[in-house]
Design a protein around this motif. Sequence first.
Motif, PDB file in Angstrom:
ATOM      1  N   VAL A 269      26.256  40.745  30.644  1.00  0.00           N
ATOM      2  CA  VAL A 269      24.662  41.232  31.410  1.00  0.00           C
ATOM      3  C   VAL A 269      24.986  42.172  32.281  1.00  0.00           C
ATOM      4  N   ASP A 270      26.373  42.065  32.803  1.00  0.00           N
ATOM      5  CA  ASP A 270      27.385  42.808  33.578  1.00  0.00           C
ATOM      6  C   ASP A 270      28.452  42.539  34.173  1.00  0.00           C
ATOM      7  N   PHE A 271      28.889  43.675  35.305  1.00  0.00           N
ATOM      8  CA  PHE A 271      30.351  43.298  34.908  1.00  0.00           C
ATOM      9  C   PHE A 271      31.044  43.679  36.393  1.00  0.00           C
ATOM     10  N   ALA A 272      31.862  43.636  37.349  1.00  0.00           N
ATOM     11  CA  ALA A 272      32.271  44.401  38.012  1.00  0.00           C
ATOM     12  C   ALA A 272      33.536  43.404  38.444  1.00  0.00           C
ATOM     13  N   ILE A 273      34.863  45.027  38.469  1.00  0.00           N
ATOM     14  CA  ILE A 273      36.120  44.664  38.914  1.00  0.00           C
ATOM     15  C   ILE A 273      36.536  45.163  40.225  1.00  0.00           C
ATOM     16  N   ALA A 274      37.523  44.869  40.896  1.00  0.00           N
ATOM     17  CA  ALA A 274      38.617  45.371  41.847  1.00  0.00           C
ATOM     18  C   ALA A 274      39.966  45.658  41.538  1.00  0.00           C
ATOM     19  N   TYR A 275      40.431  46.799  41.212  1.00  0.00           N
ATOM     20  CA  TYR A 275      42.293  46.841  41.296  1.00  0.00           C
ATOM     21  C   TYR A 275      42.638  46.649  42.586  1.00  0.00           C
ATOM     22  N   MET A 276      43.842  46.270  42.306  1.00  0.00           N
ATOM     23  CA  MET A 276      44.538  45.711  43.695  1.00  0.00           C
ATOM     24  C   MET A 276      46.062  46.536  43.986  1.00  0.00           C
ATOM     25  N   ARG A 277      46.348  46.677  42.217  1.00  0.00           N
ATOM     26  CA  ARG A 277      47.496  47.083  42.274  1.00  0.00           C
ATOM     27  C   ARG A 277      47.903  48.042  41.003  1.00  0.00           C
ATOM     28  N   SER A 278      48.590  48.825  41.014  1.00  0.00           N
ATOM     29  CA  SER A 278      48.859  49.296  39.325  1.00  0.00           C
ATOM     30  C   SER A 278      49.558  47.935  38.225  1.00  0.00           C
ATOM     31  N   ALA A 279      49.138  48.323  36.897  1.00  0.00           N
ATOM     32  CA  ALA A 279      49.460  47.621  36.258  1.00  0.00           C
ATOM     33  C   ALA A 279      50.480  48.376  35.240  1.00  0.00           C
ATOM     34  N   LYS A 280      51.542  47.317  35.371  1.00  0.00           N
ATOM     35  CA  LYS A 280      52.922  47.945  34.912  1.00  0.00           C
ATOM     36  C   LYS A 280      53.050  47.601  33.195  1.00  0.00           C
ATOM     37  N   PRO A 281      53.558  48.466  33.131  1.00  0.00           N
ATOM     38  CA  PRO A 281      53.408  48.241  31.365  1.00  0.00           C
ATOM     39  C   PRO A 281      54.192  47.703  30.603  1.00  0.00           C
ATOM     40  N   ILE A 282      53.595  46.106  31.145  1.00  0.00           N
ATOM     41  CA  ILE A 282      54.449  45.198  30.333  1.00  0.00           C
ATOM     42  C   ILE A 282      53.182  43.992  29.704  1.00  0.00           C
ATOM     43  N   ASP A 283      53.150  42.971  29.711  1.00  0.00           N
ATOM     44  CA  ASP A 283      52.724  42.060  29.510  1.00  0.00           C
ATOM     45  C   ASP A 283      51.651  41.658  29.890  1.00  0.00           C
ATOM     46  N   THR A 284      50.649  41.264  29.846  1.00  0.00           N
ATOM     47  CA  THR A 284      49.357  41.322  30.944  1.00  0.00           C
ATOM     48  C   THR A 284      48.780  39.468  30.833  1.00  0.00           C
ATOM     49  N   PHE A 285      48.170  39.224  31.982  1.00  0.00           N
ATOM     50  CA  PHE A 285      47.416  38.224  31.465  1.00  0.00           C
ATOM     51  C   PHE A 285      46.094  37.250  32.390  1.00  0.00           C
ATOM     52  N   ALA A 286      45.813  36.571  31.804  1.00  0.00           N
ATOM     53  CA  ALA A 286      44.414  36.481  32.430  1.00  0.00           C
ATOM     54  C   ALA A 286      44.279  35.271  32.858  1.00  0.00           C
ATOM     55  N   GLN A 287      42.777  34.321  34.183  1.00  0.00           N
ATOM     56  CA  GLN A 287      42.666  33.186  33.391  1.00  0.00           C
ATOM     57  C   GLN A 287      41.108  33.055  34.459  1.00  0.00           C
ATOM     58  N   SER A 288      40.937  32.790  34.066  1.00  0.00           N
ATOM     59  CA  SER A 288      38.829  32.603  34.416  1.00  0.00           C
ATOM     60  C   SER A 288      38.839  31.889  34.763  1.00  0.00           C
ATOM     61  N   THR A 289      37.640  31.266  35.489  1.00  0.00           N
ATOM     62  CA  THR A 289      37.011  30.315  36.090  1.00  0.00           C
ATOM     63  C   THR A 289      35.394  30.162  36.222  1.00  0.00           C
ATOM     64  N   THR A 290      34.789  29.053  35.998  1.00  0.00           N
ATOM     65  CA  THR A 290      33.360  29.395  35.999  1.00  0.00           C
ATOM     66  C   THR A 290      33.143  29.419  37.489  1.00  0.00           C
ATOM     67  N   VAL A 291      31.930  30.051  37.927  1.00  0.00           N
ATOM     68  CA  VAL A 291      31.354  29.724  39.020  1.00  0.00           C
ATOM     69  C   VAL A 291      30.445  28.652  39.066  1.00  0.00           C
ATOM     70  N   ARG A 292      29.182  29.233  38.083  1.00  0.00           N
ATOM     71  CA  ARG A 292      28.179  28.536  38.434  1.00  0.00           C
ATOM     72  C   ARG A 292      27.840  28.958  36.366  1.00  0.00           C
TER      73      ARG A 292
END
Length: 345
Positions: free
Chosen positions: A287-310
């Motif tokens: 429906v919608d998506f909002a992202i905040a960038y905190m630091r640059s991502a290096k050219p290496i593997d990236t990981f992600a984990q989510s949590t359901t708020v509601r």
Amino acid sequence: MSIFTGKHRQAWAEAFIAGIPYAVASGMTLVETGPGHASLLLPARSTWTGDAERQLIHPGCLSVLADTACGVAVGCALEELEPFATLDLRMDYLRPPVAETDLVCRAECHRLSRSVAFVRGELTQPGQSEPVATVHATFMRATASTRRKDLPRSPDTASAGDATVAPTAQAQVQAQTPRPTPAQAASTLMSPASIEPSQVFTSVAADLPETLAVPTGRSPYVDFLNVHQQPQIDAGPVFRMPYKPELIGNPVLPALHGGILAGFGETAMILHLLATNPGMAGIPRSVDFAIAYMRSAKPIDTFAQSTTVRQGNRVALVMVSLWQDDPQRPVVQARGHFLMPRDDA
């Protein structure tokens, strides 16, 4: 007085796109530019399909096109070239984008303050009278751009980093040709400021091997990102996006494309909902998506984990954190609302 005339602006924008490896790999092309605005086209490819059954483009493809177009619009609004970086980006998905159909994003920098640029835009598809999505983004303006110091220096990155100082307005005017090299144009990108993240939770990995996140062919875009998953004992899975050179957005630092991070984050949230709702009869729709960038991502593997708020019967709110070296130091954090599939769908 701006250094850009129409001809110079077009030349800079074309060089800017040519200097972004992901934009080149995905075939993005410049449609038009003007003072403070630009339009980019993402050509149709089967790779961009997110839902092969319903033949819909993955929302992450919209995010990466929007992020790139908004960056070009900022550059077209500047009086002289300077570094800038995405602070945050919000997408609203108005209707499902049809797979194997071109996408066009027209972005406008409608406010340029001393420190921040504000951009808005619409994404459309040929044959549709209404936009499929809208974007709002903010960019931080800065005065310097330097190659990152948290990676070993290699011959490839050394040669790219040593010759990419952003030209000054005077140099642009005095140059024999107004067309900057792709490396010079891309050097207007910079690393986001490092800020402290909100609280990040940790989990324990299950004693199971890492596997592909989805069977090959079900979601070609997830196949393109090559997303893997590691089940956790006390939480949703941890997802991994392996590094590959075509994911680079800033060749100067170097750093992954911010839109790719957005696409991976959206993918992780959708896969999280599927993993934590094993009886779900369909794929949740963004429906919608909002992202905040905190630091640059290096050219290496990236990981992600989510949590359901509601999670309700119709809509779920999910948050995701992306990191590389340390889960406590995310490169981005994001949240999104998703329409849950109905039982009778």
